[in-house]
Design a protein around this motif. Structure first.
Motif, short mmCIF file in Angstrom:
data_model
loop_
_atom_site.label_atom_id
_atom_site.label_comp_id
_atom_site.label_asym_id
_atom_site.label_seq_id
_atom_site.Cartn_x
_atom_site.Cartn_y
_atom_site.Cartn_z
N LYS A 172 33.54 22.07 -13.38
CA LYS A 172 32.15 21.95 -13.85
C LYS A 172 31.25 21.47 -12.72
O LYS A 172 30.18 22.04 -12.48
CB LYS A 172 32.09 20.97 -15.03
N VAL A 182 26.65 24.78 -16.66
CA VAL A 182 27.78 24.89 -17.57
C VAL A 182 27.30 24.49 -18.95
O VAL A 182 26.86 23.36 -19.15
CB VAL A 182 28.97 24.01 -17.11
N ILE A 190 35.47 27.32 -19.28
CA ILE A 190 34.06 26.89 -19.26
C ILE A 190 33.17 28.10 -19.45
O ILE A 190 33.55 29.23 -19.12
CB ILE A 190 33.68 26.16 -17.95
#
Length: 198
Positions: A172, A182, A190
């Motif tokens: 992330k 994200v 993700i």
């Protein structure tokens, strides 16, 4: 922590059989990132790690034979992760070796699926075989975390999920450093807002 058997304290079900109390997992599982709620009219990339938990077991050589917690103490996943720093000096553990064999076998079976001379029945059989190999590799983590498994090792299961959470957070951060957003994440995947319409 044990769950209540029934609200009224009765420990038998309607058929008169005793209920077995269920235990909650006693270690942290996968990480779920808070979703960013909204309407998205641009492309969203769904990035998924390939067999995350088996990959972690192999990458960090997580096994009964390589990681030994201190006896008589409850080692945290963070403390266990420190033991991974010296992993280069270890021989490959039994668990990573067996997972690698399953993964390599699956890869070979998947290659066979490209043979144009296969009959429809042979293709179906090979597909079933590669899926069975995938499920076997993925179930290794589950055996570590299931209390009634002969391979139960809570400290190893907790270490695997700890590394999974760490990898998801690092991913992330990496995505955000290169300028993308994200909008959601769950255990091994993700979702990335691309701001691209095509």
């Amino acid at each position: 922590m044990l769950e209540d058997l029934e609200e009224d304290g009765d420990s038998e079900n309607k058929k008169g059989k005793k209920k077995v109390p269920k235990k909650n997992a006693s270690y942290a599982g996968g990480l779920v990132l808070e979703p960013k709620v909204g309407f998205y009219d641009k492309l969203i990339l769904l990035m998924d790690f390939n067999s995350l938990y088996p990959s972690i077991i192999q990458e960090f050589n997580i096994c009964f034979t390589t990681i030994h917690p201190q006896k008589g103490t409850e080692n945290s996943p963070q403390e266990m992760a420190l033991l991974l720093n010296d992993r280069d000096s270890w021989e490959e553990g039994i668990l990573p070796r067996e997972i690698r064999k399953l993964v390599e076998s699956r890869r070979e079976v998947k290659k066979l699926l490209f043979d144009p001379n296969l009959t429809a029945e042979e293709r179906i059989q090979l597909d079933i075989k590669q899926k069975a190999l995938k499920i076997s590799a993925n179930s290794m983590y589950g055996c570590l975390g299931f209390q009634y498994s002969r391979f139960y090792a809570k400290h190893l299961a907790a270490l695997v999920t700890f590394k999974g959470r760490e990898i998801l957070l690092n991913t992330k951060e990496m995505v955000e450093k290169i300028g993308y957003d994200v909008i959601y994440g769950d255990t091994d995947s993700i979702m990335i807002q691309t701001n691209c319409a095509t």
